[in-house]
Motif scaffolding. Sequence first.
Motif, PDB file in Angstrom:
ATOM      1  N   VAL A  19       0.846  -1.198   0.000  1.00  0.00           N
ATOM      2  CA  VAL A  19       0.000   0.000   0.000  1.00  0.00           C
ATOM      3  C   VAL A  19       0.878   1.244   0.000  1.00  0.00           C
ATOM      4  O   VAL A  19       0.624   2.213  -0.715  1.00  0.00           O
ATOM      5  N   PHE A  23       0.943   4.326  -2.658  1.00  0.00           N
ATOM      6  CA  PHE A  23       0.796   5.746  -2.336  1.00  0.00           C
ATOM      7  C   PHE A  23       2.070   6.540  -2.617  1.00  0.00           C
ATOM      8  O   PHE A  23       2.026   7.729  -2.867  1.00  0.00           O
ATOM      9  N   ALA A 302      -5.777   7.992   8.849  1.00  0.00           N
ATOM     10  CA  ALA A 302      -6.984   8.765   8.534  1.00  0.00           C
ATOM     11  C   ALA A 302      -6.709  10.265   8.576  1.00  0.00           C
ATOM     12  O   ALA A 302      -7.080  10.992   7.656  1.00  0.00           O
ATOM     13  N   THR A 306      -5.650  13.680   5.503  1.00  0.00           N
ATOM     14  CA  THR A 306      -6.611  14.800   5.553  1.00  0.00           C
ATOM     15  C   THR A 306      -5.884  16.110   5.845  1.00  0.00           C
ATOM     16  O   THR A 306      -6.109  17.127   5.173  1.00  0.00           O
ATOM     17  N   MET A 313      -3.956  22.243  -0.107  1.00  0.00           N
ATOM     18  CA  MET A 313      -4.927  23.158  -0.721  1.00  0.00           C
ATOM     19  C   MET A 313      -4.618  24.593  -0.326  1.00  0.00           C
ATOM     20  O   MET A 313      -4.598  25.500  -1.160  1.00  0.00           O
TER      21      MET A 313
ATOM     22  N   ARG B  19     -13.036   7.204  16.552  1.00  0.00           N
ATOM     23  CA  ARG B  19     -12.874   8.633  16.231  1.00  0.00           C
ATOM     24  C   ARG B  19     -12.404   8.848  14.790  1.00  0.00           C
ATOM     25  O   ARG B  19     -12.725   9.840  14.157  1.00  0.00           O
ATOM     26  N   SER B  20     -11.643   7.870  14.265  1.00  0.00           N
ATOM     27  CA  SER B  20     -11.187   7.979  12.874  1.00  0.00           C
ATOM     28  C   SER B  20     -12.382   7.996  11.918  1.00  0.00           C
ATOM     29  O   SER B  20     -12.383   8.705  10.915  1.00  0.00           O
ATOM     30  N   ALA B  23     -13.833  11.369  11.984  1.00  0.00           N
ATOM     31  CA  ALA B  23     -12.958  12.328  11.290  1.00  0.00           C
ATOM     32  C   ALA B  23     -13.077  12.183   9.783  1.00  0.00           C
ATOM     33  O   ALA B  23     -13.203  13.170   9.049  1.00  0.00           O
ATOM     34  N   LEU B  24     -13.056  10.938   9.309  1.00  0.00           N
ATOM     35  CA  LEU B  24     -13.078  10.717   7.861  1.00  0.00           C
ATOM     36  C   LEU B  24     -14.465  10.885   7.262  1.00  0.00           C
ATOM     37  O   LEU B  24     -14.617  11.391   6.154  1.00  0.00           O
ATOM     38  N   ALA B  28     -13.622  15.602   7.940  1.00  0.00           N
ATOM     39  CA  ALA B  28     -12.699  15.883   6.826  1.00  0.00           C
ATOM     40  C   ALA B  28     -13.416  16.409   5.573  1.00  0.00           C
ATOM     41  O   ALA B  28     -13.005  17.443   5.028  1.00  0.00           O
ATOM     42  N   ILE B  32     -12.669  20.141   4.146  1.00  0.00           N
ATOM     43  CA  ILE B  32     -12.047  20.349   2.833  1.00  0.00           C
ATOM     44  C   ILE B  32     -12.978  21.159   1.926  1.00  0.00           C
ATOM     45  O   ILE B  32     -12.530  22.080   1.236  1.00  0.00           O
ATOM     46  N   LEU B  35     -12.864  24.671   3.024  1.00  0.00           N
ATOM     47  CA  LEU B  35     -11.590  25.277   2.617  1.00  0.00           C
ATOM     48  C   LEU B  35     -11.665  25.749   1.159  1.00  0.00           C
ATOM     49  O   LEU B  35     -11.226  26.856   0.822  1.00  0.00           O
ATOM     50  N   MET B 198     -15.587  15.716  -2.674  1.00  0.00           N
ATOM     51  CA  MET B 198     -14.840  15.333  -1.475  1.00  0.00           C
ATOM     52  C   MET B 198     -15.709  14.472  -0.551  1.00  0.00           C
ATOM     53  O   MET B 198     -15.209  13.569   0.128  1.00  0.00           O
ATOM     54  N   PHE B 202     -14.348  10.774   0.732  1.00  0.00           N
ATOM     55  CA  PHE B 202     -14.197  10.308   2.101  1.00  0.00           C
ATOM     56  C   PHE B 202     -15.194   9.193   2.439  1.00  0.00           C
ATOM     57  O   PHE B 202     -14.931   8.360   3.297  1.00  0.00           O
ATOM     58  N   ARG B 212     -12.330  -4.385   6.728  1.00  0.00           N
ATOM     59  CA  ARG B 212     -11.411  -4.710   7.820  1.00  0.00           C
ATOM     60  C   ARG B 212     -12.189  -5.329   8.992  1.00  0.00           C
ATOM     61  O   ARG B 212     -11.791  -6.332   9.571  1.00  0.00           O
ATOM     62  N   ARG B 299      -5.449  -7.886   5.708  1.00  0.00           N
ATOM     63  CA  ARG B 299      -4.435  -7.033   5.089  1.00  0.00           C
ATOM     64  C   ARG B 299      -4.743  -6.790   3.606  1.00  0.00           C
ATOM     65  O   ARG B 299      -4.670  -5.681   3.119  1.00  0.00           O
ATOM     66  N   ASP B 302      -7.607  -4.443   3.244  1.00  0.00           N
ATOM     67  CA  ASP B 302      -7.165  -3.083   3.536  1.00  0.00           C
ATOM     68  C   ASP B 302      -6.486  -2.460   2.312  1.00  0.00           C
ATOM     69  O   ASP B 302      -6.784  -1.333   1.913  1.00  0.00           O
ATOM     70  N   GLU B 303      -5.590  -3.248   1.737  1.00  0.00           N
ATOM     71  CA  GLU B 303      -4.839  -2.751   0.571  1.00  0.00           C
ATOM     72  C   GLU B 303      -5.764  -2.488  -0.597  1.00  0.00           C
ATOM     73  O   GLU B 303      -5.733  -1.424  -1.224  1.00  0.00           O
ATOM     74  N   ALA B 306      -8.084   0.569  -0.166  1.00  0.00           N
ATOM     75  CA  ALA B 306      -7.378   1.853  -0.306  1.00  0.00           C
ATOM     76  C   ALA B 306      -7.097   2.159  -1.774  1.00  0.00           C
ATOM     77  O   ALA B 306      -7.344   3.267  -2.259  1.00  0.00           O
ATOM     78  N   PHE B 310      -8.893   5.254  -3.976  1.00  0.00           N
ATOM     79  CA  PHE B 310      -8.109   6.299  -4.645  1.00  0.00           C
ATOM     80  C   PHE B 310      -8.201   6.182  -6.161  1.00  0.00           C
ATOM     81  O   PHE B 310      -8.274   7.189  -6.862  1.00  0.00           O
TER      82      PHE B 310
END
Lengths: 385, 385
Positions: A19, A23, A302, A306, A313, B19-20, B23-24, B28, B32, B35, B198, B202, B212, B299, B302-303, B306, B310
């Motif tokens: 991974v 990236f 995570a 971000t 940006m 919490r992640s 956030a995500l 986030a 963004i 912003l 965005m 996310f 996962r 694993r 996860d890979e 991701a 993207f």
Amino acid sequence: MIAFTIAAASLKRMVRDRVAAFFMVLLPLVVILVIGATAGGPATPRVGVVAAPGPLAAGLAQTLDGTEGLRTSAYGTEQDARDALRRGEVDAVVLIPGDFDARLASGRSVELPLLTAGPTGNAQGAWQAVSAGVARHATAVQAAAFAATEAGGSLSARLPLARALETTVPRVTVQSEPVDGSGSALPAGFGSSAPTMLVLFVFVNSLASGAAMVQTRQLGIHTRVLAAPVPARAIVLGESLCYLGLALLQSALIIAAGALLFGVSWGDPLAAVVLTVVWAAVGTGAGMAGGTVFRTPEQASALGPTIGVAFGMLGGCMWPLEIVPDAVRSLGHLTPHAWAVDAWTALLARGGGLGDILLPLGVLGAFAALLLTFASVRLHRSLTT
Amino acid sequence: MRAAFVIAAKDLRERARDRSAWALGFLAPVAIAGLISFAFGGAETFHADVAVVDQDRGVLAQAFTGFLAGPELASVLTVTPVGDAAEARARVDRGDFGAAVVIPAGFSAAAHGGPVRPLTVVTTVDSPLAGQVTRSIAGSFTAQLDADRLAVATAAAAGAPAGDLAARAAALRLPEQVVRQPSGTRTITGVGYYGPAMGMFFTFFAIGFTARGYFLEQRNGTLDRIAVAPVSPFAVLAGKSLATFAYSAASLGTVCLVTSLVFGADWGPPAAVAVLVAAVALSVVCLTAFVIAVSRTERQADELSAMLAFGLVLVGGNFVFLGAAPEFLRVLALGTPNGWALRAFTDLAGGAGGGSVVVPVLAILVICAVLTTVAGLVHRRAVRR
């Protein structure tokens, strides 16, 4: 020596991660390609043309196609052109009315509707360029109509004469005179996407790699290393070297790929190398700081990207800071990214050397020193307490 | 069915404690999008400061200066007379003006058949659009002058009596005029495009979370324990899908709500937006099922998730404004669910009616059906082994 061993072991572990490789290598290159292709040329207004039957209408479409400062696309129906306008695929749509030829042939004038989505820069540019192209086309039409009125005959009969004379009668030309050969924005296309993505991805990747340090802490690897006769400062140094190596490796890959695949010229070699190393040091500091601040690898994975994307940006990696309001530009310079982009701009847009980027280099050096000190102190403290 | 809801509620509770995920999924994308709104606020209109140097001081030069400073161009240009060409060049170079026009001596004489000297537009690479617009405006003006000269020459060549041809030609007006018309389309603002872009980006992180989680439950035996209970595999699948769907819809819905209320983004008719949000959430569920089906370990999942996330956002246009992208990228985007969704969100933000989402939603459903079929087939093969 111990520090180098620790750095090599950590670096090997990170580079083996598929991974991370994605990236580090593939993603930045694809992003450079996509952004470079999207912003590949000068901001020439794009205009959709909905043509009508008839030779005069076809001639106008052809004139618009050859008009300087305009890119045209033909649309079969008005609805298709309106859809393209709504999606931002064109900046304006010019509708050539169905009775275009008939009206002109009968000596009447024609109004050509121009549709725009708002008062954007490119819409204004399109309006003026289309007006100039239409005026250029109307020159011969006006002359033919005048000749038909004054000497008899029809407009279509006099048009070939007007067109023939158009090449011999002197015109008032409009010439451009650029005042400088360099600018304050990066060159369009890959010349812009490659250096900005280098800035963005080295930082994002370093921050996200903080997850590896969190994992190392969680697995107790540092504690086990400390059980050996290894001082804590060697671990701190080793981890720093690992992150620096990672950042330099990624930078080298992007620079090489940018030059070989996308033909990017990276400017003065010495200045480019110094800037790359200093930026890698900033990334090292950020990654290590992330590794000591984040509590779980998930948090690092995570929040790291971000924060990195948000800073990118603000700092002008996604769009040039020239187009944002002054306050946003100033705010952007609170991030190291804006200083790095400024330095690349000085090297690539203005052909500058090391002496021209001393200020951004100094600021970036300060950022690196601050982040590295913060991270080293925290890591050292966590190892010794 | 109750079992499915219990499983979904359990998964959502787990997600809420992470919490992640907050956030995500929520923080986030809103940050963004905010912003981007902040950066582009008020920077989307065009206006240029232009200097004019009149070396001619004749009637035609005055007419041209009047045209530049006239009401029709007032929203586009602010015109300032400058004493000489050298000063104008210096001030364009300094950035005081976006461009300058130098009207040469003898310009007015050209109207009466005198020697023709070119108009000069002084430009700078820092304001390419200002230079382009000024050049086009000058071109439109000189086209009338050229047309009058050509009209006299054509009429004379056609055998019209000389008489006062020039005077009559001077009263002519080009027979083709461009008239701006409202298109009924709204300009796509930065937050209007990048809000949903965005948001979806996310939301795709949910694929990784869920996949996962699935393998973690498999590893710690939770799935086996559920299997011995009177709960059908379908209920487990439905429960997990429902949780992913709810999380994704809530995440994208929050971005929609916050950007609308705080940043003034207009997403379009709420019902159509809700349908699109649901379609995107469904595609996240199907992508997750696909990742789980083709992965063997936590694993791998996860890979793959991701890279998938993207890859999809890069191809789908979430990182770049697709309207400005080359045709092949726009076509490529329609191979992804997020590409279709983004096109629909852009259409709605541009002022299209709710019905415009029908085709994109159907396309997303087809992609979902394909993903589910592939996931089913791969899973069946894996079970048979």
